[in-house]
Design a protein around this motif. Structure first.
Motif, PDB file in Angstrom:
ATOM      1  N   GLN A 469       0.829  -1.206   0.000  1.00 31.33           N
ATOM      2  CA  GLN A 469       0.000   0.000   0.000  1.00 31.33           C
ATOM      3  C   GLN A 469       0.867   1.260   0.000  1.00 31.33           C
ATOM      4  O   GLN A 469       0.570   2.229  -0.702  1.00 31.33           O
ATOM      5  N   LEU A 470       1.938   1.224   0.791  1.00 29.28           N
ATOM      6  CA  LEU A 470       2.841   2.381   0.845  1.00 29.28           C
ATOM      7  C   LEU A 470       3.490   2.614  -0.512  1.00 29.28           C
ATOM      8  O   LEU A 470       3.621   3.760  -0.960  1.00 29.28           O
ATOM      9  N   GLN A 471       3.872   1.555  -1.187  1.00 28.12           N
ATOM     10  CA  GLN A 471       4.491   1.693  -2.504  1.00 28.12           C
ATOM     11  C   GLN A 471       3.548   2.385  -3.482  1.00 28.12           C
ATOM     12  O   GLN A 471       3.966   3.259  -4.252  1.00 28.12           O
ATOM     13  N   GLN A 472       2.278   2.036  -3.445  1.00 23.23           N
ATOM     14  CA  GLN A 472       1.309   2.657  -4.341  1.00 23.23           C
ATOM     15  C   GLN A 472       1.186   4.157  -4.070  1.00 23.23           C
ATOM     16  O   GLN A 472       1.003   4.954  -4.990  1.00 23.23           O
ATOM     17  N   ARG A 473       1.309   4.553  -2.831  1.00 28.33           N
ATOM     18  CA  ARG A 473       1.168   5.960  -2.474  1.00 28.33           C
ATOM     19  C   ARG A 473       2.426   6.766  -2.776  1.00 28.33           C
ATOM     20  O   ARG A 473       2.384   7.991  -2.807  1.00 28.33           O
ATOM     21  N   ARG A 475       4.284   6.473  -5.590  1.00 32.45           N
ATOM     22  CA  ARG A 475       4.596   6.537  -7.015  1.00 32.45           C
ATOM     23  C   ARG A 475       4.628   7.950  -7.550  1.00 32.45           C
ATOM     24  O   ARG A 475       5.276   8.222  -8.554  1.00 32.45           O
ATOM     25  N   SER A 476       3.939   8.857  -6.888  1.00 34.74           N
ATOM     26  CA  SER A 476       3.981  10.253  -7.323  1.00 34.74           C
ATOM     27  C   SER A 476       5.302  10.922  -6.982  1.00 34.74           C
ATOM     28  O   SER A 476       5.614  11.989  -7.516  1.00 34.74           O
ATOM     29  N   LEU A 477       6.095  10.293  -6.103  1.00 30.83           N
ATOM     30  CA  LEU A 477       7.373  10.875  -5.711  1.00 30.83           C
ATOM     31  C   LEU A 477       8.538  10.358  -6.542  1.00 30.83           C
ATOM     32  O   LEU A 477       9.638  10.916  -6.473  1.00 30.83           O
ATOM     33  N   GLY A 478       8.344   9.296  -7.300  1.00 29.40           N
ATOM     34  CA  GLY A 478       9.443   8.756  -8.083  1.00 29.40           C
ATOM     35  C   GLY A 478       9.237   7.287  -8.392  1.00 29.40           C
ATOM     36  O   GLY A 478       8.139   6.735  -8.244  1.00 29.40           O
ATOM     37  N   ASP A 479      10.296   6.618  -8.809  1.00 24.38           N
ATOM     38  CA  ASP A 479      10.242   5.192  -9.126  1.00 24.38           C
ATOM     39  C   ASP A 479      10.430   4.372  -7.858  1.00 24.38           C
ATOM     40  O   ASP A 479      11.280   4.675  -7.014  1.00 24.38           O
ATOM     41  N   THR A 480       9.630   3.321  -7.734  1.00 19.94           N
ATOM     42  CA  THR A 480       9.703   2.479  -6.538  1.00 19.94           C
ATOM     43  C   THR A 480      10.016   1.039  -6.919  1.00 19.94           C
ATOM     44  O   THR A 480       9.664   0.589  -8.016  1.00 19.94           O
ATOM     45  N   ALA A 481      10.688   0.326  -6.015  1.00 17.97           N
ATOM     46  CA  ALA A 481      10.975  -1.101  -6.196  1.00 17.97           C
ATOM     47  C   ALA A 481      10.811  -1.774  -4.845  1.00 17.97           C
ATOM     48  O   ALA A 481      11.379  -1.329  -3.844  1.00 17.97           O
ATOM     49  N   LEU A 482      10.029  -2.849  -4.812  1.00 15.31           N
ATOM     50  CA  LEU A 482       9.754  -3.563  -3.570  1.00 15.31           C
ATOM     51  C   LEU A 482      10.374  -4.951  -3.628  1.00 15.31           C
ATOM     52  O   LEU A 482      10.140  -5.707  -4.571  1.00 15.31           O
ATOM     53  N   ARG A 601      15.674   4.443   1.116  1.00 12.06           N
ATOM     54  CA  ARG A 601      15.416   3.033   1.427  1.00 12.06           C
ATOM     55  C   ARG A 601      14.478   2.983   2.626  1.00 12.06           C
ATOM     56  O   ARG A 601      14.783   3.539   3.680  1.00 12.06           O
ATOM     57  N   ILE A 602      13.344   2.323   2.461  1.00  9.02           N
ATOM     58  CA  ILE A 602      12.420   2.136   3.581  1.00  9.02           C
ATOM     59  C   ILE A 602      12.594   0.697   4.064  1.00  9.02           C
ATOM     60  O   ILE A 602      12.390  -0.256   3.295  1.00  9.02           O
ATOM     61  N   VAL A 603      13.003   0.552   5.323  1.00  6.93           N
ATOM     62  CA  VAL A 603      13.263  -0.772   5.898  1.00  6.93           C
ATOM     63  C   VAL A 603      12.454  -0.916   7.178  1.00  6.93           C
ATOM     64  O   VAL A 603      11.903   0.053   7.709  1.00  6.93           O
ATOM     65  N   THR A 604      12.402  -2.145   7.693  1.00  5.22           N
ATOM     66  CA  THR A 604      11.648  -2.401   8.911  1.00  5.22           C
ATOM     67  C   THR A 604      12.266  -3.554   9.676  1.00  5.22           C
ATOM     68  O   THR A 604      13.156  -4.257   9.165  1.00  5.22           O
ATOM     69  N   ASP A 605      11.788  -3.768  10.890  1.00  7.04           N
ATOM     70  CA  ASP A 605      12.336  -4.789  11.773  1.00  7.04           C
ATOM     71  C   ASP A 605      11.522  -6.075  11.774  1.00  7.04           C
ATOM     72  O   ASP A 605      12.065  -7.164  11.925  1.00  7.04           O
ATOM     73  N   HIS A 606      10.205  -5.973  11.594  1.00  5.60           N
ATOM     74  CA  HIS A 606       9.347  -7.156  11.671  1.00  5.60           C
ATOM     75  C   HIS A 606       7.956  -6.806  11.171  1.00  5.60           C
ATOM     76  O   HIS A 606       7.593  -5.632  11.026  1.00  5.60           O
ATOM     77  N   GLY A 607       7.175  -7.843  10.949  1.00  2.00           N
ATOM     78  CA  GLY A 607       5.753  -7.664  10.684  1.00  2.00           C
ATOM     79  C   GLY A 607       4.964  -7.996  11.932  1.00  2.00           C
ATOM     80  O   GLY A 607       5.467  -7.848  13.054  1.00  2.00           O
ATOM     81  N   VAL A 685      11.707  -4.454   1.758  1.00  2.00           N
ATOM     82  CA  VAL A 685      12.713  -3.422   1.529  1.00  2.00           C
ATOM     83  C   VAL A 685      12.190  -2.613   0.343  1.00  2.00           C
ATOM     84  O   VAL A 685      12.108  -3.123  -0.773  1.00  2.00           O
ATOM     85  N   LEU A 686      11.812  -1.394   0.612  1.00  4.36           N
ATOM     86  CA  LEU A 686      11.184  -0.557  -0.415  1.00  4.36           C
ATOM     87  C   LEU A 686      12.142   0.565  -0.796  1.00  4.36           C
ATOM     88  O   LEU A 686      12.582   1.338   0.051  1.00  4.36           O
ATOM     89  N   GLN A 687      12.472   0.617  -2.068  1.00  3.79           N
ATOM     90  CA  GLN A 687      13.398   1.646  -2.558  1.00  3.79           C
ATOM     91  C   GLN A 687      12.638   2.690  -3.356  1.00  3.79           C
ATOM     92  O   GLN A 687      11.819   2.360  -4.220  1.00  3.79           O
ATOM     93  N   LEU A 688      12.902   3.954  -3.055  1.00  6.04           N
ATOM     94  CA  LEU A 688      12.298   5.079  -3.769  1.00  6.04           C
ATOM     95  C   LEU A 688      13.398   5.904  -4.409  1.00  6.04           C
ATOM     96  O   LEU A 688      14.239   6.465  -3.714  1.00  6.04           O
ATOM     97  N   ASP A 689      13.415   5.926  -5.729  1.00  5.94           N
ATOM     98  CA  ASP A 689      14.347   6.782  -6.467  1.00  5.94           C
ATOM     99  C   ASP A 689      13.589   8.044  -6.856  1.00  5.94           C
ATOM    100  O   ASP A 689      12.716   8.017  -7.727  1.00  5.94           O
ATOM    101  N   CYS A 690      13.927   9.134  -6.207  1.00  2.00           N
ATOM    102  CA  CYS A 690      13.143  10.368  -6.355  1.00  2.00           C
ATOM    103  C   CYS A 690      13.921  11.427  -7.123  1.00  2.00           C
ATOM    104  O   CYS A 690      13.896  12.600  -6.762  1.00  2.00           O
ATOM    105  N   VAL A 691      14.638  11.029  -8.153  1.00  2.00           N
ATOM    106  CA  VAL A 691      15.376  11.990  -8.973  1.00  2.00           C
ATOM    107  C   VAL A 691      14.382  12.927  -9.653  1.00  2.00           C
ATOM    108  O   VAL A 691      13.411  12.489 -10.268  1.00  2.00           O
TER     109      VAL A 691
END
Length: 786
Positions: A469-473, A475-482, A601-607, A685-691
């Motif tokens: 869900q976060l990745q979908q939100r 997309r307006s900031l740049g390219d995302t990879a999950l 890079r958006i990272v986390t510790d657990h679900g 691990v969600l990567q946002l390239d916001c060039v």
């Protein structure tokens, strides 16, 4: 002074045409042109009386016979004669005087012998002035003036009684005189069109009245109320006085004929009419037999409420069913109730169970398929492909309901279908982990390097399906990879936060760390907040507090969101408030992107696991544990290992026992983590390239457009690289371009030429385009103009 010079600049309007006709009546009269005599305007039937205030505004020389009121330019005949002579300092008329005579006919003034005494001071003005009358000597009426081709406007005016009444009403309301004469020509002026001037939106007026009848009646003038009542009878087939609001509510619920348009407007703007729902709720639905067309019942709140009650019972009954039976019951309910999500009441939030049912049906369909594989990697691949959708559907179902009874009903259905699915998925992962000796790295895992320009954002408790869900939100900031990776075992914050940090290689654990908090490897200091910040700084990573953006040319670590804390505190409510929690994360990421960070890079510790009614209870003797959490416990050295025991990833000497399946060592836990399941251990691990993301990209404004012949120079403020300028006839159509070619906005300025000189003087639009061709800004211009 010429007559034409006294006509206001708004002479294109109907009111000014009346002024023009009045003053033109004086043109051929030599006395009027050289003296201060008047134009006499008889009006036996007082049809022009309502239009007088507007005409006085247009004509500073207009005065009126009547009771003495100098402020309104009104008074008796003797006073009017003094005013016309200019002998009263209290009122000085401008231009040719025009005397309006309501209730007086031309014949009364013409017969001087029988002329009433109070009118006689004005009678002699007919010899020094002129009457404004029709060519046949009759008084001008509004209808005659509009339709006459001899001295009038020569328009097509219907002669029926309804049109004549509507004509007077529009004059009384002051809307007819504002109409442009050139727009009236070529149309038939009839009752329907005139009433449309008074009530341009009768559908909305009807809803306004239904919402607050007394308020609407008090705010509308008598004329507007008469028009409203007339439109109700003509257009909607009911009498607001005789029938009342309940009959209107019945028609609105049925939504037949012209009432369909009323129902459509109410659907689009129901929040503007909050009281109408109460009326509709009183309307009894019709009897439609054993097999009714549910679409015919969509307008009746009572039907929706009865259906919600029936659905609540159906979902609650799932509590006593096995998973296959519960899934079948939910899917059958979806066939019956699913169409109610398209009804208005769902948009109003009055069909929460029908909304939840759509997500429950997805759980029923997709929980029939379990992650398949013999190894943790194979199971992870299956979960990434489709398994996460079951978790997401369960969350969305819980997010739809607020009331306790509704939450219990949805929880009962979810527990019956969802609990067996996550239980079996966890059991399969645990068996695979035992066979593999733990959770080995994923072959497809993308551990992104921490190069310059990278900011790592830690979001506590960002489960994989929530990351989608976060990745979908983002997309307006740049390219995302999950992508995904395994977190540390156990899947708790103290251990997992260090595991995903950019300084993980400089962290270690000891056998004494029974609370799962590792240490700085170099000096053995506990990895507290202060020591983690120091370690990050020593390794060239900027630790950023809230709203700090740091130096985008380096590396950084910061934290955002509070999903895990919110889940522990509010449990099932996390599902309902998940969007607001993600809003905080998105706000922080946008802040970093706008500050110039190229990669985030958006990272986390657990679900985590979330289960209505609580996770199943698993027993573990207290005397065997050093510390015990909901889903895991540190065993004492003297304790015998249980079947699901692994060493702590930061120090294998620390033996950790895990609750089997999705059970918990603590009873009644609705929200928990720390165990071994795909929901807890497979982290995103969600990567946002916001060039190119910046505030100025959307803030470009056109400062000036100047022409020299066919060449146009455009200056823009806030232009970003890649933006271009074009000249078009239609802003959104590239095919309508008039320019030889579009040009880049170099330094906020562009110069481009129109290709064909036949477009000189044509209307056009200057547009600023993004690199992708999106229209960011536009300004109307004229080719070759100034």
């Amino acid at each position: 002074m010429s007559v034409d010079s006294q006509i206001p600049k708004t002479a294109v309007q109907l009111g000014a045409s009346v002024v023009s006709a009045l003053l033109s009546a004086a043109k051929g009269n030599s006395h009027t042109a050289t003296t201060a005599a008047a134009v006499l305007w008889p009006d036996k039937e007082r049809q022009w009386l309502a239009a007088l205030p507007a005409l006085k505004t247009l004509m500073p020389g207009l005065c009126e016979l009547g009771e003495y009121d100098p402020g309104q330019r009104r008074g008796p005949a003797v006073w009017l004669k003094c005013v016309i002579a200019g002998s009263l300092p209290e009122l000085q008329l401008e231009g040719i005087p025009v005397v309006y005579l309501p209730g007086i006919s031309r014949a009364e003034l013409r017969a001087i012998e029988s002329c009433p005494r109070d009118l006689q001071p004005l009678a002699e003005l007919q010899y020094r002035g002129v009457f404004w009358s029709q060519a046949n000597g009759k008084d001008w009426t509004p209808s005659a003036f509009l339709s006459s081709k001899n001295g009038g406007l020569g328009m097509d005016v219907a002669l029926d009684r309804a049109t004549q009444e509507a004509l007077l009403q529009t004059l009384q309301a002051g809307v007819l005189l504002d109409q442009r004469v050139d727009e009236l020509r070529g149309r038939t002026i009839n009752a329907e069109w005139l009433l449309g001037l008074l009530a341009p939106n009768p559908t909305r007026d009807l809803l306004l009245w239904m919402n607050a009848p007394d308020v609407a009646r008090s705010q509308w003038s008598d004329v507007l109320w008469e028009v409203f009542a007339k439109r109700c009878k003509m257009d909607f087939g009911f009498d607001p006085v005789a029938d009342g609001v309940l009959v209107a509510a019945e028609r609105l619920a049925h939504a037949e004929g012209k009432w369909a348009a009323v129902a459509e407007l109410y659907r689009d703007s129901y929040s503007s009419f909050p009281n109408i729902f109460g009326l509709l709720a009183k309307v009894q639905p019709p009897e439609l037999g054993l097999f009714p067309d549910q679409g015919l019942l969509a307008g009746y709140p009572q039907v929706n409420e009865q259906s919600e009650a029936a659905l609540r019972y159906t979902l609650s009954a799932c509590a006593s069913m096995m998973a296959p039976q519960a899934c079948a019951a939910v899917l059958a309910a979806e066939k019956e109730h699913g169409l109610r999500r398209g009804w208005l009441w769902a948009s109003m939030g009055r069909s929460p169970l029908a909304e939840a049912l759509g997500h429950l049906a997805l759980v029923a369909e997709r929980s029939s398929t379990l992650p398949i594989g013999q190894t943790p990697s194979e199971l992870a691949a299956g979960y990434q492909h489709s398994g996460w959708q079951v978790d997401q559907a369960a969350l969305h179902a819980l997010a739809c309901v607020y009331a306790k009874a509704d939450l219990e009903a949805v929880g009962a259905a979810l527990r019956a279908m969802y609990l067996p699915w996550i239980e079996e998925a966890a059991r399969r992962l645990q068996e695979a982990a035992k066979a593999a000796g733990g959770l080995p790295p994923l072959p497809t895992e993308q551990v992104i390097g921490h190069g310059a320009g990278t900011c790592t954002v830690f979001v506590d408790g960002l489960r994989y399906d929530v990351a989608v869900q976060l990745q979908q939100r983002l997309r307006s900031l740049g390219d995302t990879a999950l992508s995904a990776r395994w977190t540390s075992l156990p899947s708790v914050t103290a251990s997992g936060k260090a595991w995903c940090s950019p300084v993980a290689a400089h962290i270690a654990g000891t056998a004494a760390d029974t609370e799962f908090e590792p240490r700085v490897a170099a000096d053995g200091k506990p990895l507290s907040g202060h020591n983690l910040r120091k370690l990050l700084t020593d390794q060239g990573v900027q630790p950023l507090d809230k709203h700090e953006t740091g130096d985008p040319q380096g590396q950084a670590w910061t934290e955002a969101g509070d999903l895990d804390h919110y889940g522990h505190e509010h449990r099932l409510r996390l599902a309902r408030d998940l969007d607001s929690q993600l809003d905080q994360v998105v706000e922080r990421l946008q802040e970093l992107a706008e500050a110039g960070w190229k990669r985030i890079r958006i990272v986390t510790d657990h679900g985590w696991l979330l289960m209505p009614g609580g996770l199943p209870k698993s027993e573990l003797a207290k005397h065997q544990t050093e510390t015990r959490w909901g889903r895991c416990a540190v065993l004492k050295d003297s304790a015998h290992g249980i079947p699901l025991t692994f060493g702590w990833d930061w120090c294998k000497d620390v033996q950790v026992a895990y609750a089997p399946g999705v059970s918990s060592f603590v009873a009644g836990a609705e929200y928990a983590h720390g165990g071994i399941s795909l929901q807890e251990c497979l982290v995103p691990v969600l990567q946002l390239d916001c060039v190119g993301v910046s505030k100025t990209a959307a803030a470009v404004t056109i400062q000036s457009v100047t022409w020299k012949g066919l060449r146009c120079t455009v200056v823009a403020d806030g232009a970003a690289p890649g933006q271009r300028v074009d000249i078009r006839t239609k802003a959104a159509l590239a095919s309508s371009s008039l320019a030889a070619s579009d040009k880049p906005l170099d330094g906020g300025k562009a110069s481009l030429a129109v290709a064909d000189d036949e477009h000189m003087g044509a209307a056009a639009v200057v547009v600023v385009l993004s690199a992708e061709g999106e229209v960011l800004q536009k300004q109307v211009t004229t080719v070759g103009g100034h």
